[in-house]
Design a protein around this motif. Structure first.
Motif, PDB file in Angstrom:
ATOM      1  N   UNK A 133      37.940 -11.276  18.100  1.00  0.00           N
ATOM      2  CA  UNK A 133      38.595 -10.804  16.960  1.00  0.00           C
ATOM      3  C   UNK A 133      38.471 -11.866  15.700  1.00  0.00           C
ATOM      4  N   UNK A 134      37.198 -13.589  15.627  1.00  0.00           N
ATOM      5  CA  UNK A 134      37.068 -13.799  14.700  1.00  0.00           C
ATOM      6  C   UNK A 134      36.318 -13.948  13.851  1.00  0.00           C
ATOM      7  N   UNK A 135      34.998 -13.504  14.383  1.00  0.00           N
ATOM      8  CA  UNK A 135      33.968 -12.713  13.603  1.00  0.00           C
ATOM      9  C   UNK A 135      34.017 -11.665  12.959  1.00  0.00           C
ATOM     10  N   UNK A 136      35.203 -11.249  13.030  1.00  0.00           N
ATOM     11  CA  UNK A 136      35.472  -9.612  11.975  1.00  0.00           C
ATOM     12  C   UNK A 136      35.764 -10.772  10.161  1.00  0.00           C
ATOM     13  N   UNK A 137      36.127 -11.788  10.167  1.00  0.00           N
ATOM     14  CA  UNK A 137      36.936 -12.897   9.153  1.00  0.00           C
ATOM     15  C   UNK A 137      35.904 -13.653   8.478  1.00  0.00           C
ATOM     16  N   UNK A 151      46.511 -27.924  12.380  1.00  0.00           N
ATOM     17  CA  UNK A 151      46.964 -28.034  14.005  1.00  0.00           C
ATOM     18  C   UNK A 151      45.519 -29.376  14.312  1.00  0.00           C
ATOM     19  N   UNK A 152      45.190 -29.766  13.825  1.00  0.00           N
ATOM     20  CA  UNK A 152      43.778 -29.989  14.348  1.00  0.00           C
ATOM     21  C   UNK A 152      43.858 -32.516  14.211  1.00  0.00           C
ATOM     22  N   UNK A 153      43.947 -32.730  15.444  1.00  0.00           N
ATOM     23  CA  UNK A 153      43.747 -34.663  14.952  1.00  0.00           C
ATOM     24  C   UNK A 153      42.916 -34.755  14.098  1.00  0.00           C
ATOM     25  N   UNK A 154      43.365 -35.768  13.443  1.00  0.00           N
ATOM     26  CA  UNK A 154      42.568 -36.299  12.481  1.00  0.00           C
ATOM     27  C   UNK A 154      41.103 -36.319  13.339  1.00  0.00           C
ATOM     28  N   UNK A 188      41.408 -19.805  15.672  1.00  0.00           N
ATOM     29  CA  UNK A 188      40.790 -21.354  15.850  1.00  0.00           C
ATOM     30  C   UNK A 188      41.963 -22.087  16.494  1.00  0.00           C
ATOM     31  N   UNK A 189      43.126 -22.558  16.605  1.00  0.00           N
ATOM     32  CA  UNK A 189      44.136 -23.089  17.444  1.00  0.00           C
ATOM     33  C   UNK A 189      44.508 -22.123  18.471  1.00  0.00           C
ATOM     34  N   UNK A 190      44.006 -21.251  18.822  1.00  0.00           N
ATOM     35  CA  UNK A 190      44.787 -20.517  20.225  1.00  0.00           C
ATOM     36  C   UNK A 190      43.565 -20.599  21.077  1.00  0.00           C
ATOM     37  N   UNK A 191      42.210 -20.417  20.183  1.00  0.00           N
ATOM     38  CA  UNK A 191      40.811 -20.413  21.183  1.00  0.00           C
ATOM     39  C   UNK A 191      40.659 -21.809  21.180  1.00  0.00           C
ATOM     40  N   UNK A 192      40.504 -23.071  20.963  1.00  0.00           N
ATOM     41  CA  UNK A 192      40.055 -24.235  21.093  1.00  0.00           C
ATOM     42  C   UNK A 192      40.214 -24.974  22.090  1.00  0.00           C
ATOM     43  N   UNK A 193      41.356 -25.321  23.125  1.00  0.00           N
ATOM     44  CA  UNK A 193      41.307 -26.230  24.007  1.00  0.00           C
ATOM     45  C   UNK A 193      41.118 -25.683  24.385  1.00  0.00           C
ATOM     46  N   UNK A 194      41.059 -24.856  25.217  1.00  0.00           N
ATOM     47  CA  UNK A 194      40.337 -23.969  26.507  1.00  0.00           C
ATOM     48  C   UNK A 194      38.746 -24.220  26.028  1.00  0.00           C
ATOM     49  N   UNK A 195      38.179 -23.941  24.789  1.00  0.00           N
ATOM     50  CA  UNK A 195      36.554 -23.993  25.074  1.00  0.00           C
ATOM     51  C   UNK A 195      36.496 -25.765  24.817  1.00  0.00           C
ATOM     52  N   UNK A 196      37.208 -26.484  24.503  1.00  0.00           N
ATOM     53  CA  UNK A 196      37.065 -27.995  23.888  1.00  0.00           C
ATOM     54  C   UNK A 196      37.500 -28.449  25.913  1.00  0.00           C
ATOM     55  N   UNK A 197      37.564 -27.777  26.834  1.00  0.00           N
ATOM     56  CA  UNK A 197      37.044 -27.791  27.994  1.00  0.00           C
ATOM     57  C   UNK A 197      36.008 -28.251  28.514  1.00  0.00           C
ATOM     58  N   UNK A 215      40.323 -14.255   4.849  1.00  0.00           N
ATOM     59  CA  UNK A 215      40.123 -14.173   5.755  1.00  0.00           C
ATOM     60  C   UNK A 215      40.483 -15.411   6.308  1.00  0.00           C
ATOM     61  N   UNK A 216      41.125 -16.684   6.117  1.00  0.00           N
ATOM     62  CA  UNK A 216      40.864 -18.520   6.105  1.00  0.00           C
ATOM     63  C   UNK A 216      42.020 -18.996   7.422  1.00  0.00           C
ATOM     64  N   UNK A 217      43.388 -17.873   7.139  1.00  0.00           N
ATOM     65  CA  UNK A 217      44.406 -18.392   7.752  1.00  0.00           C
ATOM     66  C   UNK A 217      44.034 -17.752   9.284  1.00  0.00           C
ATOM     67  N   UNK A 218      43.765 -17.269   9.085  1.00  0.00           N
ATOM     68  CA  UNK A 218      43.289 -15.600   9.910  1.00  0.00           C
ATOM     69  C   UNK A 218      43.052 -16.488  10.879  1.00  0.00           C
TER      70      UNK A 218
END
Length: 208
Positions: free
Chosen positions: A185-189, A94-97, A130-139, A122-125
Motif C-alpha cells: 500500500x505504500x506506493x499509493x501515497x 520511531x527511528x533511532x538517531x 515504514x514502521x511496520x515494514x522496515x524491521x523485516x526489511x532490515x534483516x 500521505x506523510x503519516x501513512x
C-alpha cells in the motif's frame, strides 16, 4: 532527530580537498550539529558531495543553517563548489538517531540515497507503513535513516547501506520475493518523482 542534507556540485578532481574542508567546517568550535556522513556520488548525478548532519532539535538546525548562509566560505568550500543546496529533514519519529559506523556498526561502503515525492495527505501513512515494514526489511540490509523534508516539495529521503552493489541487488530482489518490501500500500501515497543515488564515503565520513 533533525537532519540537514547538503549537496555540493564540485569541479572534477576536487573531492579530496573539499572533504577535508567539510570536516574542518563541521567540527569547528562554533559549528552546530554533528557530521554523520560525507559521500561522493558514484552512480547518479556525478561530481556531487553529499553531507549529512544531525541535530538534536529544530532550533539547533536553524542556527547552523544561518551560520552557513552568512558564511563567506560555506563548508570551507566557497571557492571550490559550483553550487550548494541545503535541505532540512525530520527523522521518522520511531527511528533511532543516526550514529557513526563506530557506534552503530552500520557501514557500506555502498550507500543508496533515495528520495520519493509524497502525495498530499500521505506523510503519516508513509511513516506508519515504514514502521511496520522496515524491521523485516532490515534483516536484509540496514536502513540508515528515513526522514521527511521540512522545506521544498513534499517528499522523504531514505538512506540504505550495503557492502557491495551486488549485495544491494540481492537484498532488493530477496525483499520482493519474501513479500516484505516495498510496504504493501505504500506506493499509493507516493508520486512518480523518485531519485536514487549511489554514493561512497569520503575519508572524513563517520559513516564508513
Amino acid at each position: 532527530m533533525y537532519y540537514e542534507l547538503a549537496t555540493m556540485t564540485l569541479p572534477f578532481g576536487t573531492a579530496g580537498q573539499a572533504a577535508t574542508h567539510v570536516q574542518t567546517y563541521t567540527t569547528a568550535p562554533e559549528a552546530g550539529g554533528e557530521l554523520l556522513g560525507c559521500w561522493f556520488t558514484d552512480i547518479g548525478q556525478l561530481n556531487q558531495m553529499i553531507v549529512l548532519r544531525g541535530f538534536a532539535d529544530l532550533g539547533a538546525l536553524q542556527t547552523e543553517r544561518a551560520r552557513t548562509q552568512k558564511s563567506a566560505d560555506p563548508f570551507g568550500c566557497g571557492g571550490i563548489f559550483q553550487s550548494l543546496e541545503q535541505h532540512s529533514y525530520q527523522g521518522f519519529p520511531w527511528m533511532k538517531p543516526v550514529r557513526p559506523s563506530a557506534e552503530s556498526g552500520i557501514r557500506g561502503p555502498v550507500y543508496e540515497i533515495r528520495t520519493y515525492g509524497i502525495k498530499t495527505g500521505g506523510v503519516q501513512a508513509t511513516i506508519d507503513l515504514w514502521e511496520q515494514y522496515v524491521p523485516p526489511r532490515e534483516a536484509l540490509s540496514p536502513c540508515v535513516v528515513a526522514m521527511v523534508a521540512l522545506d521544498g516539495p513534499l517528499r522523504f529521503t531514505n538512506i540504505w547501506s550495503y557492502p557491495t552493489l551486488d549485495a544491494r541487488s540481492k537484498a532488493r530482489a530477496d525483499a520482493v520475493v519474501q513479500g516484505i518490501w516495498p510496504p504493501k500500500g505504500g506506493p499509493a501515497h507516493l508520486t512518480t518523482n523518485m531519485v536514487s543515488t549511489i554514493a561512497l564515503p569520503t575519508a572524513v565520513s563517520p559513516l564508513k
